[in-house]
Motif scaffolding. Structure first.
Motif, PDB file in Angstrom:
ATOM      1  N   ILE A 287       0.841  -1.206   0.000  1.00 41.27           N
ATOM      2  CA  ILE A 287       0.000   0.000   0.000  1.00 41.27           C
ATOM      3  C   ILE A 287       0.870   1.248   0.000  1.00 41.27           C
ATOM      4  CG2 ILE A 287      -1.618   1.364   1.414  1.00 41.27           C
ATOM      5  CD1 ILE A 287      -2.857  -1.337   2.291  1.00 41.27           C
ATOM      6  N   ASP A 288       1.970   1.189   0.781  1.00 40.41           N
ATOM      7  CA  ASP A 288       2.883   2.330   0.856  1.00 40.41           C
ATOM      8  C   ASP A 288       3.511   2.625  -0.508  1.00 40.41           C
ATOM      9  OD1 ASP A 288       3.672   4.194   2.870  1.00 40.41           O
ATOM     10  OD2 ASP A 288       5.725   3.481   2.608  1.00 40.41           O
ATOM     11  N   LYS A 289       3.833   1.556  -1.250  1.00 42.32           N
ATOM     12  CA  LYS A 289       4.399   1.735  -2.596  1.00 42.32           C
ATOM     13  C   LYS A 289       3.377   2.363  -3.545  1.00 42.32           C
ATOM     14  CE  LYS A 289       7.792  -2.041  -2.601  1.00 42.32           C
ATOM     15  NZ  LYS A 289       8.122  -3.387  -3.167  1.00 42.32           N
ATOM     16  N   ALA A 290       2.107   1.967  -3.358  1.00 44.23           N
ATOM     17  CA  ALA A 290       1.044   2.463  -4.244  1.00 44.23           C
ATOM     18  C   ALA A 290       0.510   3.825  -3.822  1.00 44.23           C
ATOM     19  CB  ALA A 290      -0.105   1.459  -4.283  1.00 44.23           C
ATOM     20  N   ARG A 291       0.904   4.300  -2.631  1.00 41.65           N
ATOM     21  CA  ARG A 291       0.368   5.542  -2.072  1.00 41.65           C
ATOM     22  C   ARG A 291       0.412   6.731  -3.046  1.00 41.65           C
ATOM     23  NH1 ARG A 291      -0.461   7.806   3.131  1.00 41.65           N
ATOM     24  NH2 ARG A 291       0.105   5.827   4.087  1.00 41.65           N
ATOM     25  N   PRO A 292       1.559   7.013  -3.696  1.00 42.29           N
ATOM     26  CA  PRO A 292       1.581   8.177  -4.597  1.00 42.29           C
ATOM     27  C   PRO A 292       0.532   8.094  -5.704  1.00 42.29           C
ATOM     28  CG  PRO A 292       3.812   7.380  -4.193  1.00 42.29           C
ATOM     29  CD  PRO A 292       2.885   6.351  -3.638  1.00 42.29           C
ATOM     30  N   PHE A 293       0.301   6.880  -6.235  1.00 45.04           N
ATOM     31  CA  PHE A 293      -0.672   6.712  -7.314  1.00 45.04           C
ATOM     32  C   PHE A 293      -2.101   6.844  -6.790  1.00 45.04           C
ATOM     33  CE2 PHE A 293       3.141   4.227  -8.256  1.00 45.04           C
ATOM     34  CZ  PHE A 293       3.524   4.800  -9.461  1.00 45.04           C
ATOM     35  N   ILE A 294      -2.350   6.299  -5.583  1.00 46.22           N
ATOM     36  CA  ILE A 294      -3.684   6.404  -4.982  1.00 46.22           C
ATOM     37  C   ILE A 294      -4.014   7.871  -4.688  1.00 46.22           C
ATOM     38  CG2 ILE A 294      -5.107   5.789  -2.980  1.00 46.22           C
ATOM     39  CD1 ILE A 294      -3.404   3.186  -2.771  1.00 46.22           C
ATOM     40  N   GLU A 295      -3.034   8.595  -4.154  1.00 42.97           N
ATOM     41  CA  GLU A 295      -3.246  10.005  -3.830  1.00 42.97           C
ATOM     42  C   GLU A 295      -3.525  10.819  -5.092  1.00 42.97           C
ATOM     43  OE1 GLU A 295       0.105  11.310  -1.527  1.00 42.97           O
ATOM     44  OE2 GLU A 295      -0.425  10.069   0.185  1.00 42.97           O
ATOM     45  N   SER A 296      -2.747  10.555  -6.151  1.00 41.78           N
ATOM     46  CA  SER A 296      -2.959  11.273  -7.411  1.00 41.78           C
ATOM     47  C   SER A 296      -4.318  10.942  -8.005  1.00 41.78           C
ATOM     48  CB  SER A 296      -1.851  10.922  -8.418  1.00 41.78           C
ATOM     49  OG  SER A 296      -0.614  11.423  -7.981  1.00 41.78           O
ATOM     50  N   LEU A 297      -4.723   9.663  -7.901  1.00 43.70           N
ATOM     51  CA  LEU A 297      -6.024   9.230  -8.410  1.00 43.70           C
ATOM     52  C   LEU A 297      -7.151   9.935  -7.672  1.00 43.70           C
ATOM     53  CD1 LEU A 297      -7.730   7.233 -10.149  1.00 43.70           C
ATOM     54  CD2 LEU A 297      -7.529   5.603  -8.267  1.00 43.70           C
TER      55      LEU A 297
ATOM     56  N   GLN B  94     -13.936   2.174  -5.352  1.00 44.32           N
ATOM     57  CA  GLN B  94     -12.612   1.560  -5.229  1.00 44.32           C
ATOM     58  C   GLN B  94     -11.616   2.554  -4.625  1.00 44.32           C
ATOM     59  OE1 GLN B  94     -12.037  -1.743  -5.997  1.00 44.32           O
ATOM     60  NE2 GLN B  94     -10.109  -1.397  -4.954  1.00 44.32           N
ATOM     61  N   THR B  95     -11.696   3.819  -5.080  1.00 48.59           N
ATOM     62  CA  THR B  95     -10.806   4.857  -4.546  1.00 48.59           C
ATOM     63  C   THR B  95     -11.082   5.083  -3.068  1.00 48.59           C
ATOM     64  OG1 THR B  95     -10.816   5.914  -6.720  1.00 48.59           O
ATOM     65  CG2 THR B  95      -9.946   7.221  -4.896  1.00 48.59           C
ATOM     66  N   VAL B  96     -12.357   5.040  -2.684  1.00 54.58           N
ATOM     67  CA  VAL B  96     -12.744   5.208  -1.270  1.00 54.58           C
ATOM     68  C   VAL B  96     -12.111   4.100  -0.419  1.00 54.58           C
ATOM     69  CG1 VAL B  96     -14.680   5.164   0.361  1.00 54.58           C
ATOM     70  CG2 VAL B  96     -14.876   6.442  -1.775  1.00 54.58           C
ATOM     71  N   LYS B  97     -12.143   2.865  -0.923  1.00 55.70           N
ATOM     72  CA  LYS B  97     -11.533   1.736  -0.203  1.00 55.70           C
ATOM     73  C   LYS B  97     -10.039   1.946  -0.017  1.00 55.70           C
ATOM     74  CE  LYS B  97     -14.841  -1.834  -1.541  1.00 55.70           C
ATOM     75  NZ  LYS B  97     -15.077  -3.033  -2.386  1.00 55.70           N
ATOM     76  N   PHE B  98      -9.379   2.433  -1.083  1.00 61.73           N
ATOM     77  CA  PHE B  98      -7.946   2.710  -0.996  1.00 61.73           C
ATOM     78  C   PHE B  98      -7.658   3.776   0.059  1.00 61.73           C
ATOM     79  CE2 PHE B  98      -7.392   1.240  -5.629  1.00 61.73           C
ATOM     80  CZ  PHE B  98      -6.895   0.015  -5.232  1.00 61.73           C
TER      81      PHE B  98
ATOM     82  N   ILE C  51      -0.716  14.230  -1.839  1.00 65.06           N
ATOM     83  CA  ILE C  51      -0.041  15.078  -2.820  1.00 65.06           C
ATOM     84  C   ILE C  51      -0.164  14.433  -4.189  1.00 65.06           C
ATOM     85  CG2 ILE C  51       2.086  16.301  -3.417  1.00 65.06           C
ATOM     86  CD1 ILE C  51       3.083  15.710  -0.564  1.00 65.06           C
ATOM     87  N   SER C  52      -0.635  15.205  -5.151  1.00 63.79           N
ATOM     88  CA  SER C  52      -0.726  14.664  -6.511  1.00 63.79           C
ATOM     89  C   SER C  52       0.647  14.719  -7.167  1.00 63.79           C
ATOM     90  CB  SER C  52      -1.714  15.484  -7.346  1.00 63.79           C
ATOM     91  OG  SER C  52      -1.139  16.750  -7.665  1.00 63.79           O
TER      92      SER C  52
END
Length: 231
Positions: free
Chosen positions: A98-108, A121-125, A179-180
């Protein structure tokens, strides 16, 4: 002794000098909940065993017991230890992913907020990242040179990427925000806030974030702050 050796399994007798096994179990479990305790007792009463299990014992051995009995109880406890470790490793691995995916989730999340609706799905993330989503506001950052049109488009994007890499870790260590990745020569921050934060405290909190960004950028950025969004 449990502090010194950090064992996985402890066998404690109910009757010990200075402190009984139930009290010892309670104290040990308060310090390290992952230690598995087997109590050895001569008391075969339901209430006593209930207290033992309530205050931290995982199992008990009733005196007198055979060699086979103690081996079986220890083997069963070893299975619990192994299962517990596997769960801990799985959680740690999931958190790492999840930590690795964090930048992409935040930008999304930020791009969805700006251009469309946020999907389930974004809400779950976001829940995995421990964002409350009750209230927040946006901050927009641009480099001073970009605002003055003194950079070529490709240089402007590089400058924003550099700033993004500089501020990402320090801001996440200090504040609960997203941060996006650089977008249209801007960095967009979403700051998650506690709904009942007082106005003065919120202003000081926002100024602190802005000052951190301004300092890290070498005083080479401009920051816009939006209104609070609730929902």
């Amino acid at each position: 002794m449990s502090d010194q050796f950090s064992p996985d399994i402890l066998l404690l007798d109910i009757k010990m000098p200075g402190m009984n096994g139930i009290e010892a179990s309670k104290k040990i479990k308060n310090k390290n909940a992952n230690i598995h305790i087997i109590l050895i007792t001569a008391y075969d009463t339901f209430d006593y065993m209930q207290d033992a299990l309530k205050f931290g014992a995982d199992d008990y051995l009733l005196k007198p017991f055979s060699k086979e009995k103690i081996i079986n109880v220890i083997n069963e406890t070893i299975v619990r230890v192994v299962n517990q470790r596997e769960k801990i490793y799985k959680i740690a691995d999931m958190e790492q992913q999840i930590d690795k995916a964090r930048p992409f989730i935040e930008s999304l999340f930020i791009s969805s907020s700006v251009f469309s609706k946020i999907d389930t799905q974004t809400v779950k993330f976001l829940e995995m990242l421990h964002y409350q989503g009750i209230a927040g506001y946006v901050m927009v950052i641009n480099t001073r040179q970009s605002c003055m049109n003194s950079l070529l488009p490709s240089e402007s994007i590089k400058a924003m990427q550099k700033l993004y890499e500089k501020i990402y870790k320090p801001l996440h260590q200090e504040y609960n925000l997203m941060i996006s990745m650089p977008f249209a020569d801007n960095l967009i921050l979403y700051v998650d806030i506690v709904d009942d934060m007082e106005c003065y405290n919120l202003k000081m909190f926002t100024l602190r974030i802005a000052e951190t960004i301004y300092s890290i950028s070498g005083k080479q950025c401009m920051i816009g702050i939006g209104r609070i969004y609730k929902g």
